[in-house]
Each structure stands twice: as structure tokens, then as C-alpha cells.
Scaffold this active site. Structure first.
Site, short mmCIF file in Angstrom:
data_model
loop_
_atom_site.label_atom_id
_atom_site.label_comp_id
_atom_site.label_asym_id
_atom_site.label_seq_id
_atom_site.Cartn_x
_atom_site.Cartn_y
_atom_site.Cartn_z
N CYS A 157 0.82 -1.20 0.00
CA CYS A 157 0.00 0.00 0.00
C CYS A 157 0.86 1.26 0.00
CB CYS A 157 -0.91 0.02 1.23
SG CYS A 157 -2.02 -1.40 1.32
N THR A 158 0.20 2.40 -0.20
CA THR A 158 0.85 3.70 -0.09
C THR A 158 -0.04 4.61 0.75
OG1 THR A 158 1.91 3.50 -2.26
CG2 THR A 158 1.72 5.71 -1.32
#
Length: 285
Positions: A26-27
Site C-alpha cells: 500500500c501507499t
């Protein structure tokens, strides 16, 4: 309750609800924007190695997860307590925001201990440790302020490695907490990276993918530096939801595993999420 209503095996539901303890990509970004407004963006990427669709050449599980997305208002006493976007059947908190309080997202972290904590728990040990997304939900439900939420997230004993990204309502309230499993619980935090450190160094944001900030990301999964390039090309004085959306939708921050993007501002009570999709190719990692 979910098992009884759906006839899905409770063991399968358990595995699905702790899967993020084991893997994800994820970011998350927390940034100080226009007029000191706090913005928190997150992409949730999941589905790697779970099989591909022969016709779309995309990840099979990723599309199935997109179909399960729900936007939820959690209420208590007739009033909205917080907002969250999640997958139907998932009971932890991956993404959430409380107006006038704080916002939370979680990113997977990898280290040498990886599954040691959860394996010990399955064998009847580590009962004083807490699952990541159950802990974040508990914090979101039972804390009103950024300071209290931050203290709770820093102090708890983690079942496994993770990054917890928290944003507040003030001009420097934000942090990335890197957690690890620790048998005695005395060193559950690998690192706590505060937004005010970045601000003191001339930046206006903190950006976390899935790797410790003090080491470079691997060449095969570098989403950090492209994301930073996007953020560095923008101005804190005018930064807002449209800018954050542009960064979260850029390649490779948005990629073939991205199921959704959330844009949150606990300062404003702003909360919106979008299903994300892109076909693998030159503009889609």
C-alpha cells in the site's frame, strides 16, 4: 455473526480477517495543505500471487475485493463516530477518519520475524499481543484526539510487523509508526517518524509504502520515490483533495493491485473513496 448469516466457514472468515497481518502492498501520505489543513491519502493494494485472470491479465483476487468494497458510517448514540471504507465481511480497520480528531491507515511491513507472533498466538502464546486492524479499530472507536490515538498506537504490543499512518487536525499532526513483534513487548516500535520532522527539514508531508524510511525500497517495487517526485512538484500552500487524488492515481502509486483510494481530512471532515482500476501496461505497473 457473519458466518451464521452467510454460511461461510468461520475458519475461512478468520483467515480473511487476519490476512493483512501477513501480506499487502500500500501507499499512505499525510500532508499539511492549504491553510494548515491536514490531508491523508491511502491506496490499498492487495492480490499479488493469488492468481491472474487470463483475459484481463490482471490479478484475480484484486477484482474480487473491489466488488466487496463498502463505505461505512460507524455510529454511537445516533451520532457518527467515524467513517471507514472496507471490504464486506472484514471487521478490522484498514482505513478510517474521525472528524475533528484523526485519521488512520495501515501499510504492510516486512521483517525477519514476519509470522512469528501470529504462529505463537495460534499455539496459545502471545495472548497479550494485539492484531493490527483490531487495534486500529479499537483506537478509532475509543479515542477522541490525535494525541490520545497516537499514544495508544505507539504503546500497544503488536502481533506482527506493520506501518500505522496517523494524521491529525493541526498543521504538524502526523506520524508513521513502524511496528514489529517483540516477545516481551518492550520494543514493539522500530521507528516513529513524525510529520514535524519533515516540516523542520523543509517538506510538508510524510509518505510510506512498505519499507523502512532509512533504507531504499527494492528496485522491483519502488513506489516511494515516484510518489515523492509527485509531492515535491506540488505546493503546500495550495495542496488539497484534487492534488492528493492526482498523486494517488499516478503510476506506480496506483497499480494493477490497487483496489481503492481514500482521501481524508479530519480537519474538514472530508472523506471520500474510489474504486481504482488500471490495465497492466506502460502506464500501469
Amino acid at each position: 455473526g457473519i458466518s451464521k448469516m452467510t454460511d461461510i466457514d468461520i475458519g475461512s472468515l478468520f483467515v480473511m480477517n487476519v490476512m493483512y497481518e501477513l501480506f499487502g502492498a500500500c501507499t499512505s501520505i499525510v500532508a499539511r495543505g492549504e491553510n494548515g489543513t491536514m490531508w491523508h491519502g491511502r491506496n490499498l493494494d492487495f492480490g499479488l500471487f493469488m492468481g491472474t485472470n487470463a483475459s484481463t491479465h490482471n490479478w484475480e483476487l484484486t477484482q474480487n475485493l473491489r466488488d466487496l468494497l463498502v463505505d461505512v458510517e460507524f455510529m454511537r448514540g445516533g451520532k457518527t463516530l467515524y467513517r471507514s471504507v472496507t471490504y464486506a465481511g472484514f471487521v478490522g480497520l484498514l482505513t478510517g477518519s474521525k472528524k475533528g480528531g484523526f485519521s488512520i491507515s495501515v501499510d504492510t511491513r516486512f521483517d525477519s520475524s514476519l509470522d512469528r507472533g501470529i504462529i505463537g498466538w495460534l499455539l496459545g502464546r502471545n495472548n497479550d499481543a494485539h492484531f493490527l486492524t483490531f487495534q486500529t479499530r479499537d483506537v478509532m472507536e475509543n479515542n477522541e484526539t490525535y494525541a490520545l490515538a497516537l499514544e495508544s498506537l505507539v504503546s500497544y504490543k503488536a502481533m506482527g510487523p506493520a506501518y500505522i499512518i496517523i494524521g491529525g487536525i493541526g498543521g504538524d499532526e502526523g506520524a508513521v509508526i513502524a511496528k514489529q513483534f517483540s516477545k516481551d513487548g518492550t520494543n514493539s516500535n522500530v521507528d516513529v517518524w513524525y510529520l514535524n520532522e519533515s516540516i523542520a527539514n523543509g517538506s510538508y508531508y510524510i509518505l510510506e509504502t512498505n519499507y523502512d524510511r532509512k533504507t531504499a525500497p527494492p528496485d522491483f517495487d519502488d513506489r516511494r520515490y515516484p510518489g515523492m517526485n509527485c509531492m515535491d512538484g506540488l505546493s503546500s500552500e495550495s495542496f488539497g483533495a484534487k492534488d492528493l487524488w492526482g498523486v494517488m492515481s499516478s503510476n506506480p502509486t496506483r497499480n494493477a493491485m490497487t483496489t481503492f483510494t481514500s482521501l481524508m481530512s479530519p480537519t474538514l471532515g472530508h472523506f471520500e473513496s474510489y474504486i481504482q482500476y488500471c490495465t497492466p501496461g506502460p502506464d500501469c505497473a
